[in-house]
Design a protein around this motif. Structure first.
Motif, short mmCIF file in Angstrom:
data_model
loop_
_atom_site.label_atom_id
_atom_site.label_comp_id
_atom_site.label_asym_id
_atom_site.label_seq_id
_atom_site.Cartn_x
_atom_site.Cartn_y
_atom_site.Cartn_z
N TRP A 113 7.65 -1.57 41.80
CA TRP A 113 7.01 -0.27 41.85
C TRP A 113 5.39 -0.18 41.57
O TRP A 113 4.82 0.76 42.01
N GLY A 114 5.21 -1.05 40.55
CA GLY A 114 3.87 -1.12 39.99
C GLY A 114 2.82 -1.52 41.19
O GLY A 114 1.54 -1.05 41.08
N ASP A 115 3.30 -2.36 41.88
CA ASP A 115 2.38 -2.55 43.04
C ASP A 115 2.25 -1.58 44.25
O ASP A 115 1.00 -1.65 44.69
N ARG A 116 2.95 -0.64 44.03
CA ARG A 116 2.82 0.47 44.96
C ARG A 116 1.94 1.63 44.48
O ARG A 116 1.39 2.66 45.39
N VAL A 117 1.45 1.75 43.12
CA VAL A 117 0.89 2.72 42.57
C VAL A 117 -0.76 2.39 42.54
O VAL A 117 -0.94 1.11 41.83
N ALA A 118 -1.68 3.20 42.62
CA ALA A 118 -3.16 2.85 42.52
C ALA A 118 -3.37 2.40 41.13
O ALA A 118 -4.40 1.48 41.12
N GLY A 119 -2.66 3.03 40.15
CA GLY A 119 -3.13 2.54 38.78
C GLY A 119 -2.60 1.26 38.10
O GLY A 119 -2.64 0.88 37.16
N GLY A 120 -1.41 0.85 38.95
CA GLY A 120 -0.52 -0.28 38.59
C GLY A 120 0.27 0.23 37.50
O GLY A 120 0.46 1.21 37.22
#
Length: 286
Positions: A113-120
């Motif tokens: 999930w963290g890889d999918r969001v701009a801010g990590g």
């Protein structure tokens, strides 16, 4: 229904929580960054004990039940001076346990999930087990330190070093460590884990503070931050307070906790589920 017939009353614990999960999934889909705030409950599905109460601790460590020793008594820096074999028996066993434990599937899902969001994604945790590092995370703030790092028990300085080469043999009957015990490379005195213990005035916080400073700097640059709090209880509320503080501006808090799920003032979503179940079900909705 005939007179006197019992009426089935739904048990809230048996709900499937689909509506709450859908709301949580919607928050995650809209997030620009994710902050995971994790307590001991995060590791339970990996097979790690959470030391909840004396009975829970003694179930995990039966020899201490026979000795009448509680977790708060063993997690005390005084033992490293007064009875180092007892102290290192407890921490040496935990070090080996954490090294041999594989993080459960929920860790991988969070990282994806963290890889999918701009801010990590970043992690704030009171856990000292290193499971997030083992699962491939970076940007971790370990507020209570790490069992995988050591410091001098005599306080000869503020140096902190990795415990990578340390292995402490422990007698499984007495739970006492067998010499030689870990020593400080600078003065030759006994070493101890770089963990904040109960009543601990000698813990060296330098490593943890550096991590916390980096987390605060990251938070200042993030908008639309969603906080996912997992397995953080009320007994030591450090993680819950951090989660509530970080989500105060927008109320974007997802609290995953099977025992203490309540969210104050409705400022967030309550999921009374275990970590792996909640994360797996959320992932299916993303």
């Amino acid at each position: 229904m005939t007179a006197g017939q019992d009426v089935a009353v739904p048990n809230p614990a048996e709900r499937d929580h689909t509506a709450e999960l859908e709301r949580a999934a919607e928050l995650i889909r809209a997030a620009k960054a994710l902050l995971v705030c994790a307590g001991a409950g995060m590791g339970v599905d990996s097979g790690l004990p959470d030391f909840r109460g004396d009975e829970g601790f003694w179930r995990a460590y039966p020899p201490y039940a026979r000795l009448g020793l509680r977790f708060v008594e063993l997690a005390d820096p005084e033992h490293f001076a007064g009875d180092p074999e007892l102290a290192w028996g407890f921490y040496g066993h935990r070090l080996a346990l954490y090294r041999g434990t594989e993080p459960h599937e929920g860790f991988r899902l969070l990282r994806e999930w963290g890889d999918r969001v701009a801010g990590g994604i970043r992690v704030f945790t009171s856990n000292v087990d290193g499971q997030f590092q083992r699962a491939g995370f970076t940007g971790i703030a370990e507020v209570h330190g790490s069992i995988h790092h050591l410091q001098c028990a005599d306080g000869c300085g503020d140096d902190i070093w990795p415990a990578d080469e340390v292995a402490v043999p422990v007698d499984s009957d007495t739970m006492r460590a067998r010499p030689p015990l870990p020593i400080c490379p600078h003065c030759g005195a006994l070493a101890r884990p770089n963990i904040l213990m109960f009543g601990d005035f000698t813990w060296v916080p330098r490593r943890s503070q550096r991590q916390l400073d980096a987390l605060q700097e990251w938070r200042r640059t993030q908008r639309d931050l969603v906080v996912i709090e997992i397995g953080a209880g009320l007994a030591v509320p450090t993680v819950r307070r951090q989660a509530e503080l970080a989500s105060a501006a927008n109320g974007a808090l997802i609290r995953i906790n099977p025992r203490e799920p309540r969210v104050r003032h409705g400022r967030g979503i309550s999921l009374p589920l275990g970590a792996r179940e909640a994360l797996t079900r959320l992932d299916a909705m993303l």
